[in-house]
Write a protein that holds these residues in place. Sequence first.
Motif, mmCIF file in Angstrom:
data_model
loop_
_atom_site.group_PDB
_atom_site.id
_atom_site.type_symbol
_atom_site.label_atom_id
_atom_site.label_comp_id
_atom_site.label_asym_id
_atom_site.label_seq_id
_atom_site.Cartn_x
_atom_site.Cartn_y
_atom_site.Cartn_z
ATOM 1 N N ALA A 1 -0.387 36.868 -7.566
ATOM 2 C CA ALA A 1 -1.341 37.848 -7.319
ATOM 3 C C ALA A 1 -1.275 38.098 -6.010
ATOM 4 O O ALA A 1 -1.030 39.401 -5.690
ATOM 5 C CB ALA A 1 -2.610 37.618 -8.097
ATOM 6 N N CYS A 2 -1.454 37.476 -4.931
ATOM 7 C CA CYS A 2 -1.617 37.610 -3.658
ATOM 8 C C CYS A 2 -0.085 38.327 -3.055
ATOM 9 O O CYS A 2 -0.513 38.952 -2.042
ATOM 10 C CB CYS A 2 -1.662 36.334 -2.823
ATOM 11 N N ARG A 3 0.847 37.742 -3.899
ATOM 12 C CA ARG A 3 2.079 38.279 -2.941
ATOM 13 C C ARG A 3 2.237 39.843 -3.651
ATOM 14 O O ARG A 3 3.203 40.590 -3.073
ATOM 15 C CB ARG A 3 3.220 37.609 -3.607
ATOM 16 N N THR A 4 1.374 40.649 -4.267
ATOM 17 C CA THR A 4 1.619 41.759 -4.493
ATOM 18 C C THR A 4 0.459 42.733 -3.806
ATOM 19 O O THR A 4 0.179 43.835 -3.978
ATOM 20 C CB THR A 4 1.425 42.179 -6.099
ATOM 21 N N ILE A 5 -0.284 41.924 -3.039
ATOM 22 C CA ILE A 5 -1.362 42.565 -2.231
ATOM 23 C C ILE A 5 -0.579 42.916 -0.678
ATOM 24 O O ILE A 5 -0.206 42.231 0.078
ATOM 25 C CB ILE A 5 -2.655 41.603 -1.920
ATOM 26 N N THR A 6 -0.818 44.301 -0.439
ATOM 27 C CA THR A 6 0.068 44.719 0.618
ATOM 28 C C THR A 6 -1.053 45.679 1.616
ATOM 29 O O THR A 6 -0.600 46.050 2.866
ATOM 30 C CB THR A 6 1.217 45.893 0.367
ATOM 31 N N ASN A 7 -2.276 45.358 1.352
ATOM 32 C CA ASN A 7 -3.239 46.238 2.267
ATOM 33 C C ASN A 7 -4.006 45.028 2.868
ATOM 34 O O ASN A 7 -5.460 45.531 3.430
ATOM 35 C CB ASN A 7 -4.126 47.018 1.390
ATOM 36 N N ASN A 8 -3.758 43.856 3.022
ATOM 37 C CA ASN A 8 -4.559 42.806 3.889
ATOM 38 C C ASN A 8 -6.091 42.595 3.195
ATOM 39 O O ASN A 8 -6.683 42.030 3.717
ATOM 40 C CB ASN A 8 -4.794 43.428 5.476
ATOM 41 N N ARG A 9 -6.209 42.894 2.050
ATOM 42 C CA ARG A 9 -7.519 42.501 1.255
ATOM 43 C C ARG A 9 -7.464 41.023 0.909
ATOM 44 O O ARG A 9 -6.335 40.315 0.664
ATOM 45 C CB ARG A 9 -7.704 43.267 0.136
ATOM 46 N N VAL A 10 -8.518 40.357 0.828
ATOM 47 C CA VAL A 10 -8.824 39.071 0.779
ATOM 48 C C VAL A 10 -9.450 38.976 -0.772
ATOM 49 O O VAL A 10 -10.286 39.434 -1.182
ATOM 50 C CB VAL A 10 -9.840 38.565 1.781
ATOM 51 N N LEU A 11 -8.855 37.556 -1.168
ATOM 52 C CA LEU A 11 -9.122 37.171 -2.690
ATOM 53 C C LEU A 11 -10.676 36.922 -2.339
ATOM 54 O O LEU A 11 -11.017 36.055 -1.689
ATOM 55 C CB LEU A 11 -8.543 35.860 -3.004
#
Length: 287
Positions: free
Chosen positions: A46-56
């Motif tokens: 999931a994290c590797r599809t986040i490209t806007n620097n948002r945090v879990l």
Amino acid sequence: MTTVDDLINVLVLEKINDHEFNGISKSVGSPIVFGGQVLAQALNAACRTITNNRVLHSMHAYFLEAGSLSYPITYQVSIVRDGGSFSVRRVTAHQKGNTIFILSASFHKNEEGYNHQIEMKTNLKQPEDLLSWTDILHQFGDFLPKSLKAFFEIDRPIEFKPQQLINPLEPKDLPPYLDVWFKLKGNTNNLDLATKQQILTYISDYNILISTMNPHASKAHWGNTQTASLDHSMWYFRDFEFDDWMLFSIESPSASKARGFTRGNIFTRAGKLVASVAQEGLIRPIK
């Protein structure tokens, strides 16, 4: 696995395409895949599809089928939403054509706001005054049940030091609580927040169901009870480092109908509340 580097090598998935990843498995002493591994690998996807620097900041997952150690697990990520403040991802894990696991994870942009937390228990022994799983194996290995000894003999990248030691030779019912110090083995410098959260999630599936068994320990044990994680939720509050012992403080408010519910809080040694966990697990007496 003996160090944090070994663990990271398992948790970081092989990329197939932008939304699909493959993972390998390592045994933790069970004949099936460890639930914490699947949780952490799904978060890695999931994290590797986040490209806007948002945090879990939260995740919720269901274990549908036991995973096999002999085959890779494929994780497929769906982009549910990228809103003004939050991004949501859904991860589905497949093995041998079957869906074995689903997870939803939410990521939040950095914002300032109100801040408070509950306090960590103050009446606990420090880790230096407690025996680790390794110490228990070395000192009492010849007296442990065969299955428990085999479990302690597995090499792990984490050392655990429980506050409460259960004597398997003198079983008795105990309160539905468990407090465990834990520490990673190896160099933990320069880990980014996403990696630390994935490792913490991996660790969170250790020990948590023990509290559901404690009130029934005079008759229930791992040899006569079928156990499995059914679901797992986690909320991530603050950044932290793995450079010292951390505390997982767990309680089980209820058990009924062959299911046990647990919840816990994870603190740094200094008392910072890092994350909270909730899980319901199967605790079915074997007839």
